[in-house]
Write a protein that holds these residues in place. Structure first.
Motif, PDB file in Angstrom:
ATOM      1  N   HIS A  49       9.403 -72.545   1.316  1.00  0.00           N
ATOM      2  CA  HIS A  49       9.898 -71.383   0.571  1.00  0.00           C
ATOM      3  C   HIS A  49       9.056 -71.098  -0.669  1.00  0.00           C
ATOM      4  O   HIS A  49       9.324 -70.125  -1.364  1.00  0.00           O
ATOM      5  CB  HIS A  49      11.362 -71.575   0.195  1.00  0.00           C
ATOM      6  N   HIS A  96       9.826 -65.962   2.175  1.00  0.00           N
ATOM      7  CA  HIS A  96      10.047 -64.528   2.046  1.00  0.00           C
ATOM      8  C   HIS A  96       8.792 -63.788   2.514  1.00  0.00           C
ATOM      9  O   HIS A  96       7.671 -64.213   2.209  1.00  0.00           O
ATOM     10  CB  HIS A  96      10.326 -64.157   0.589  1.00  0.00           C
ATOM     11  N   GLY A  97       9.016 -62.692   3.217  1.00  0.00           N
ATOM     12  CA  GLY A  97       7.890 -61.896   3.694  1.00  0.00           C
ATOM     13  C   GLY A  97       8.066 -60.440   3.312  1.00  0.00           C
ATOM     14  O   GLY A  97       9.188 -59.979   3.091  1.00  0.00           O
ATOM     15  N   ASN A 104       6.505 -56.790   4.654  1.00  0.00           N
ATOM     16  CA  ASN A 104       5.683 -55.932   5.493  1.00  0.00           C
ATOM     17  C   ASN A 104       5.624 -54.577   4.772  1.00  0.00           C
ATOM     18  O   ASN A 104       6.581 -53.829   4.796  1.00  0.00           O
ATOM     19  CB  ASN A 104       6.405 -55.807   6.842  1.00  0.00           C
ATOM     20  N   VAL A 144       0.890 -54.576  -3.639  1.00  0.00           N
ATOM     21  CA  VAL A 144       2.213 -55.220  -3.641  1.00  0.00           C
ATOM     22  C   VAL A 144       2.051 -56.717  -3.919  1.00  0.00           C
ATOM     23  O   VAL A 144       2.807 -57.309  -4.693  1.00  0.00           O
ATOM     24  CB  VAL A 144       2.942 -54.973  -2.302  1.00  0.00           C
ATOM     25  N   GLY A 160       5.945 -54.665  -5.746  1.00  0.00           N
ATOM     26  CA  GLY A 160       5.722 -56.091  -5.500  1.00  0.00           C
ATOM     27  C   GLY A 160       6.374 -56.957  -6.567  1.00  0.00           C
ATOM     28  O   GLY A 160       7.010 -57.973  -6.277  1.00  0.00           O
ATOM     29  N   TRP A 195      10.233 -56.716  -6.270  1.00  0.00           N
ATOM     30  CA  TRP A 195      10.656 -57.490  -5.083  1.00  0.00           C
ATOM     31  C   TRP A 195      10.746 -58.968  -5.439  1.00  0.00           C
ATOM     32  O   TRP A 195      11.613 -59.691  -4.982  1.00  0.00           O
ATOM     33  CB  TRP A 195       9.623 -57.254  -3.978  1.00  0.00           C
ATOM     34  N   ASN A 196       9.855 -59.374  -6.316  1.00  0.00           N
ATOM     35  CA  ASN A 196       9.771 -60.791  -6.688  1.00  0.00           C
ATOM     36  C   ASN A 196      10.598 -61.090  -7.935  1.00  0.00           C
ATOM     37  O   ASN A 196      10.430 -62.142  -8.548  1.00  0.00           O
ATOM     38  CB  ASN A 196       8.293 -61.152  -6.919  1.00  0.00           C
ATOM     39  N   LEU A 255       9.271 -46.405   0.932  1.00  0.00           N
ATOM     40  CA  LEU A 255       9.401 -47.830   1.273  1.00  0.00           C
ATOM     41  C   LEU A 255      10.415 -48.509   0.350  1.00  0.00           C
ATOM     42  O   LEU A 255      11.310 -49.219   0.804  1.00  0.00           O
ATOM     43  CB  LEU A 255       8.041 -48.531   1.160  1.00  0.00           C
ATOM     44  N   VAL A 266      14.109 -51.934  -2.742  1.00  0.00           N
ATOM     45  CA  VAL A 266      13.414 -52.664  -3.792  1.00  0.00           C
ATOM     46  C   VAL A 266      13.509 -51.822  -5.073  1.00  0.00           C
ATOM     47  O   VAL A 266      13.254 -50.616  -5.035  1.00  0.00           O
ATOM     48  CB  VAL A 266      11.925 -52.882  -3.424  1.00  0.00           C
ATOM     49  N   THR A 268      17.889 -61.922  -2.450  1.00  0.00           N
ATOM     50  CA  THR A 268      17.400 -63.191  -3.014  1.00  0.00           C
ATOM     51  C   THR A 268      15.974 -62.964  -3.477  1.00  0.00           C
ATOM     52  O   THR A 268      15.256 -62.136  -2.921  1.00  0.00           O
ATOM     53  CB  THR A 268      17.388 -64.317  -1.965  1.00  0.00           C
ATOM     54  N   TYR A 269      15.585 -63.679  -4.497  1.00  0.00           N
ATOM     55  CA  TYR A 269      14.180 -63.650  -4.899  1.00  0.00           C
ATOM     56  C   TYR A 269      13.394 -64.621  -4.016  1.00  0.00           C
ATOM     57  O   TYR A 269      13.923 -65.668  -3.632  1.00  0.00           O
ATOM     58  CB  TYR A 269      14.018 -64.093  -6.349  1.00  0.00           C
ATOM     59  N   PRO A 270      12.154 -64.320  -3.726  1.00  0.00           N
ATOM     60  CA  PRO A 270      11.310 -65.290  -3.016  1.00  0.00           C
ATOM     61  C   PRO A 270      11.289 -66.625  -3.775  1.00  0.00           C
ATOM     62  O   PRO A 270      11.285 -66.644  -5.001  1.00  0.00           O
ATOM     63  CB  PRO A 270       9.937 -64.627  -3.029  1.00  0.00           C
ATOM     64  N   GLY A 271      11.297 -67.713  -3.006  1.00  0.00           N
ATOM     65  CA  GLY A 271      11.216 -69.030  -3.640  1.00  0.00           C
ATOM     66  C   GLY A 271      12.551 -69.583  -4.063  1.00  0.00           C
ATOM     67  O   GLY A 271      12.606 -70.590  -4.773  1.00  0.00           O
ATOM     68  N   GLY A 284      18.324 -68.106   2.811  1.00  0.00           N
ATOM     69  CA  GLY A 284      18.138 -66.909   1.990  1.00  0.00           C
ATOM     70  C   GLY A 284      16.795 -66.215   2.135  1.00  0.00           C
ATOM     71  O   GLY A 284      16.582 -65.184   1.524  1.00  0.00           O
ATOM     72  N   ALA A 285      15.883 -66.776   2.948  1.00  0.00           N
ATOM     73  CA  ALA A 285      14.609 -66.071   3.140  1.00  0.00           C
ATOM     74  C   ALA A 285      14.835 -64.899   4.097  1.00  0.00           C
ATOM     75  O   ALA A 285      15.677 -64.970   4.978  1.00  0.00           O
ATOM     76  CB  ALA A 285      13.555 -67.011   3.694  1.00  0.00           C
ATOM     77  N   TYR A 286      14.110 -63.838   3.898  1.00  0.00           N
ATOM     78  CA  TYR A 286      14.224 -62.685   4.796  1.00  0.00           C
ATOM     79  C   TYR A 286      12.906 -61.929   4.773  1.00  0.00           C
ATOM     80  O   TYR A 286      12.045 -62.179   3.934  1.00  0.00           O
ATOM     81  CB  TYR A 286      15.377 -61.780   4.382  1.00  0.00           C
ATOM     82  N   PHE A 287      12.778 -61.025   5.711  1.00  0.00           N
ATOM     83  CA  PHE A 287      11.546 -60.263   5.836  1.00  0.00           C
ATOM     84  C   PHE A 287      11.825 -58.834   5.375  1.00  0.00           C
ATOM     85  O   PHE A 287      12.687 -58.160   5.917  1.00  0.00           O
ATOM     86  CB  PHE A 287      11.090 -60.291   7.298  1.00  0.00           C
ATOM     87  N   THR A 288      11.113 -58.397   4.358  1.00  0.00           N
ATOM     88  CA  THR A 288      11.289 -57.055   3.817  1.00  0.00           C
ATOM     89  C   THR A 288      10.352 -56.112   4.566  1.00  0.00           C
ATOM     90  O   THR A 288       9.176 -56.435   4.734  1.00  0.00           O
ATOM     91  CB  THR A 288      10.938 -57.046   2.325  1.00  0.00           C
ATOM     92  N   ARG A 289      10.886 -54.990   5.006  1.00  0.00           N
ATOM     93  CA  ARG A 289      10.055 -54.095   5.807  1.00  0.00           C
ATOM     94  C   ARG A 289      10.521 -52.664   5.667  1.00  0.00           C
ATOM     95  O   ARG A 289      11.650 -52.384   5.275  1.00  0.00           O
ATOM     96  CB  ARG A 289      10.102 -54.518   7.278  1.00  0.00           C
TER      97      ARG A 289
END
Lengths: 432, 615
Positions: free
Chosen positions: A58, A81-82, A84, A93, B282, B285-286, B308, B314, B439-442, B448-453
């Motif tokens: 993570h 976390h990703g 796209n 970004v 970016g 998002w973080n 986006l 975001v 959730t914040y990355p990390g 809690g991890a997810y893919f933002t798209r």
């Protein structure tokens, strides 16, 4: 079989790394790319590199643009976390994400269309800013998702699946990255795991802008005779300049080599890169020589691979901006908000004379000497003893009724915040 | 002898200068000295897209009543310092007004007008006799005319000298030389001109109070500091550039660690507006608070990214200092013409939150609030200021910050929440307001991890192109937009002393002119209620106001009545009831324009009502 979810159960005998995770903990969803796609091999190399580096899953953030390559982050590092993003704009970004939290490992994944065509500008600028990251381009020379149009990295004269020869000069991202100030630049081939995995590990350990151009043949649209990005062509023309052994700072060095065949590069974080010489003499720390060798290779139709350029002591964007050690996204109210007393001093200054730029007082100065800007509140400093601000912020909105300036009212008018008949609902903020 | 306009503390002086001649500082000194006498002023820069050589004007409205909008009509005194624009400047003086000029070289009488009063002061001759250095001659000539004007208009020279004293504290040589230049102008006028013949006078008053004098861009930048912004990415564009530069200046004073000297912020001058907004997205998002400042053409470039941020949810804060459009348009002129392009930016069905500050005070408040709202709503929030607010000094109430106010980061799930077993679905609405948790990355090694798209996804952030999933998501976003209308700044309403069927809706930089226009209408017996819109999505109070009146005037600074269009479509209204009053020549709207426009319409309406009565 891509519609079948991967089982989350791991075999108990799977070996854990020093961080306590198995290789499978670094995997992602089942790939939806074509069978045999080079991108899947690169995803596997990223998984392997992350596992071997003992990085917490993570603690990596993976970002991509649009295209086949940019879909790939779904297929590795599922616990990370990703993001796209949009086509060609992943670099900005990732720059923002990196600014927000300097303590994560940033992995940017892009393609040749994404980085060399639509995103060439952002590609160049992220390199010159020195963002601490690993930027991988999965380079196949074509647009896969839109069925086989040439991208900007396609070699001149390369033949498309439909039999058309490319007439445009190719953009060489390796040359561009070196020119733009990337401090770690390599090229590899998706079909050469032994070269690729150590390169990715070294790039991830590098504390600056690391770029890897990975030739990754497109089995659907660019793997035919006449293509210069096919498996066969790259295997035949691969000119590897060196092989890397990546040794982490804490590892004991056990293997020994004959003197004269090795160059040792110690990166700033303490990790060591051992570059095994393959044939010719090559100094990866010589930027000008690197540019020359890459250009010579292009002229000769070679695919020059290996670690092409490295600056072992890079300075990254946070260094240039002199940011605090703690991640910016971790700063709290006391760090960020100067508080009411500082604002009182600012107000006092704005009643006397303005402190905004351009400094009008300095431009009045007619004599020689450096112009100076008088800030009447120059002595103010952030409110170090900030009180606790635990109350709901919605109770403290400045747009509550009292915020209406009296002098803005038409003098002949009484003003009301609500109608007599009803409660002044829009006078106070609604509850969230 | 022409008649002479007589006015105390209520007149307009316009300076016509050459860009780059150092006149801006002297003109501002003139305005500040009047403020120091307790008399409100409202100055406006009218400048070209140029660094040196082209004409530039500075218009100072002296207004004891505190009408801070542009007055409109001719000017009472022209300080004509630019031969290039002489003819048009002379023409602009109201009959009975005053023309102040450099009389060093004799000019033919055909260059003047018979119906205005001419005051010649040989500025060049005085400077050339006193200074040898070319740059000094140029700069001190400006101070000399300020000195001359101070005698003609009864401005207390001690106030000017005090201003010098504050600016050149510790630089006595500079202080002395400026005072000397000031006195050169004063002495010449005292000896050669009958100052009593000039009947425009400044008289000491007490109408400034504790108000501050500040530019909107500077104020918005300070709001970003107080609102907790740590990342700013921007690309230079008039009229917004000074906002990011002011943020840098404020941060240098307020945001460095005392011990290490390191920065608690990061500012990037990006390669274009696409990168600016990308960096903001970016960073947000973080988990950082981030903003960019730009103007119309920048918004055009950012549009894909705005879509986006909206669809991927975001936060992002965009301060749009509007200028004249479309395309490059009028880069140094003001308009309110980006409402539609911001409110509905992006392909597909999108709507965005807009805030409309009226002055620098609200630029401060709303920029700080926008950072909270963006985090709370997880969406882009626009602060819609303009050149008139952003680049002119304006009197406004002092900035205020509540001691108890805390940064609102919205719905963020922590590692502790995840460990406690809370369900995390990135796009799952758990409490009905349309806003999911993020959730914040990390945050957590396994949860809690997810893919933002930017593609369609389900409640758990999994890619999906299924129709039902898509519709569910779009309806939740609409619900979020309804929530936004409740927590965004609410409209402000002013009631006429007498009951009336007529209402006027306005927003942003129109405010000071509107305050004056309502007084003018009231004095003429035209009663109108007023509502100032402060945010989009529109609050319920806006619709109620419209329904309570038979006719609504909508005053805007654009050609196409963009606010009216939005009101009609958002509330599904009959457009015949909504009468546009539009000013869009690039100059700030004036009270005279508004009151004349509304009075004309009211006159026609009165005829209709007579017919109604007859039937």
């Amino acid at each position: 079989m891509t519609y079948i979810a991967k089982p989350r159960l791991h075999h108990p005998s799977l070996v854990k790394n020093k961080a306590g995770y198995t290789r499978r903990d670094y995997e992602g969803a089942v790939s939806t790319l074509c069978a045999g796609c080079g991108h899947d091999s690169i995803s596997a190399a990223i998984i392997q590199a992350s596992y071997e580096l003992d990085v917490l899953p993570h603690q990596i953030a993976k970002l991509s643009g649009i295209g086949c390559s940019s879909k790939a982050p779904t297929y590795f590092l599922g616990a990370s976390h990703g993001f796209n993003t949009v086509h060609g704009r992943m670099p900005s970004v990732m720059t923002g994400a990196n600014l927000a939290n300097k303590n994560l490992v940033y992995m940017g994944v892009s393609g040749d269309g994404d980085s060399a065509s639509i995103g060439l500008g952002q590609f160049a600028h992220i390199m010159r800013r020195g963002v601490n990251m690993t930027y991988i381009v999965m380079n196949n020379g074509v647009y896969g998702l839109t069925k086989g149009q040439f991208s900007a990295t396609a070699d001149k004269g390369s033949i498309s699946k439909k039999g058309v020869a490319n007439s445009d000069e190719p953009i060489d991202l390796v040359s561009l990255a070196i020119l733009m100030g990337a401090t770690f630049v390599g090229r590899s081939f998706s079909g050469d795991k032994h070269q690729l995995v150590p390169l990715i590990k070294a790039a991830m350990a590098h504390k600056g802008a690391a770029f890897l151009d990975v030739i990754s043949p497109c089995v659907a649209f660019n793997n035919h005779p006449g293509s210069t990005k096919s498996y066969d062509y790259v295997r035949e023309h691969n000119e590897a300049l060196n092989r890397i052994d990546f040794i982490e700072s804490r590892e004991e060095i056990t293997t020994s080599y004959d003197p004269g065949t090795l160059t040792t590069v110690r990166q700033h974080d303490g990790s060591i890169l051992r570059l095994r010489k393959l044939g010719e003499e090559y100094d990866a720390s010589d930027k000008v020589a690197a540019m020359k060798r890459v250009q010579e290779g292009m002229a000769a139709g070679e695919v020059v691979t290996g670690l092409l350029y490295v600056d072992p002591s890079p300075k990254d964007l946070h260094h240039h901006l002199n940011t605090v050690d703690v991640a910016l996204n971790m700063l709290g109210d006391a760090d960020l908000c100067p508080g009411p007393s500082a604002l009182d001093r600012i107000n006092a200054g704005l009643r006397l004379s303005d402190t905004s730029s351009p400094c009008w007082a300095a431009s009045l100065a007619a004599s020689s000497g450096p112009p100076s800007c008088p800030w009447p509140w120059a002595s103010c400093s952030p409110n170090s003893a900030a009180p606790s601000r635990a109350r709901s912020p919605w109770a403290a909105r400045p747009w509550a009724a009292s915020a209406v300036p009296r002098w803005a009212l038409p003098s002949a008018y009484g003003w009301s915040c609500g109608r007599a008949a009803r409660a002044p609902a829009w006078c106070s903020p609604g509850s969230p | 002898m022409p008649q002479a306009i007589a006015a105390v503390n209520d007149f307009v002086v316009k300076f016509a200068n050459v860009n780059g001649s150092g006149s801006a500082s002297a003109n501002e000194l003139f305005a500040r000295s009047i403020l120091r006498m307790g008399v409100p002023v409202s100055p406006r820069n009218i400048f070209p897209s140029n660094i040196q050589g082209l004409p530039t004007w500075y218009e100072v409205r002296v207004t004891e009543k505190g009408y801070l909008g542009r007055r409109g009509g001719g000017v009472d005194m022209m300080v004509a310092m630019n031969p290039q624009t002489w003819a048009e400047d002379v023409k602009e003086v109201s009959p009975g007004g005053y023309l102040f000029y450099d009389s060093t070289k004799p000019m033919p009488s055909s260059m003047f007008r018979e119906d205005i009063n001419v005051i010649g002061v040989p500025l060049t001759a005085i400077t050339n006799a006193t200074y040898s250095d070319a740059r000094q001659r140029q700069l001190f000539k400006n101070i000399i005319y300020v000195g001359a004007l101070s005698v003609l208009l009864d401005i207390d020279d001690n106030e000017i000298k005090r201003l010098f004293g504050e600016q050149f504290k510790g630089k006595e040589k500079l202080l002395d030389s400026n005072v000397k230049a000031l006195n050169l102008g004063r002495d010449w006028v005292k000896q050669h001109v009958d100052a009593a013949a000039v009947k425009l006078k400044v008289r000491r008053a007490d109408n400034v109070g504790d108000r501050i004098f500040v530019e909107g861009n500077n104020a918005a930048a300070l709001g970003a500091v107080y609102g907790g912004a740590t990342v700013c990415a921007w690309y230079p564009i008039t009229p917004s550039s000074s906002l990011a530069e002011a943020f840098q200046a404020h941060c240098k004073k307020l945001r460095h660690d005392k011990d290490s000297g390191k920065a608690k912020y990061a500012i990037v001058q990006a390669e274009d507006e696409l990168a600016s907004i990308g960096i903001v997205i970016g960073a947000a998002w973080n988990g950082s608070r981030a903003f960019t400042s730009t103007s119309g053409p920048g918004i055009s470039l950012m549009t894909e990214f705005i879509g986006l941020a909206s669809f991927a949810e975001v936060p992002a804060v965009i301060v749009n200092v509007q200028r004249g459009g479309p395309s490059t348009g009028m880069p140094t002129r003001t308009q309110q013409s980006d409402l539609l392009s911001c409110a509905y930016a992006s392909n597909g069905d999108t709507k965005h939150v807009l805030l409309f500050p009226e002055d620098p005070g609200e630029c401060f408040d709303f920029t700080a609030d926008a950072l909270d709202l963006a985090d709370r709503l997880q969406t882009p929030v626009f602060v819609m200021t303009d050149l008139d607010i952003g680049m002119n000094h304006r009197l406004c109430k002092p900035f205020h910050w509540d001691e108890q106010r805390a940064i609102d980061r919205g719905k963020v799930m922590t590692a502790a929440d995840l460990d406690a077993g809370k369900t995390f679905g990135r796009y799952l609405d758990v409490d009905g307001d349309g806003i999911p948790f993020r959730t914040y990355p990390g945050t957590h090694p396994t949860k809690g991890a997810y893919f933002t798209r930017g593609t369609t996804k389900d409640e758990y952030a999994r890619y999906s192109e299924e129709g039902a999933v898509y519709v569910r998501n779009m309806e939740r976003l609409q619900k979020k937009f309804v929530t936004a209308a409740k927590i965004a700044p609410q409209p402000v309403r002013y009631s006429s002393p007498k009951p009336t069927r007529y209402g006027v809706i306005y927003f942003g930089s129109t405010t000071p002119a509107m305050a004056e226009a309502l007084d003018q209408l009231e004095a003429a017996g035209d009663h109108v209620n007023a509502l100032r819109v402060r945010a989009f999505p529109f609050a319920q109070g806006v619709e109620d106001f419209i329904h309570e009146h038979d006719r609504i005037f909508i005053v805007e600074q654009n050609r196409d009545a963009q606010l009216r269009t939005m009101l009609m479509s958002e509330f599904v209204l009959d457009g015949r009831k909504l009468v546009p009053v539009l000013h869009y020549d690039g100059t700030p709207i004036t009270a005279r324009f508004i009151s004349a426009g509304i009075a004309r319409e009211l006159g026609q309406l009165k005829i209709v009502s007579f017919e109604k009565a007859a039937s």
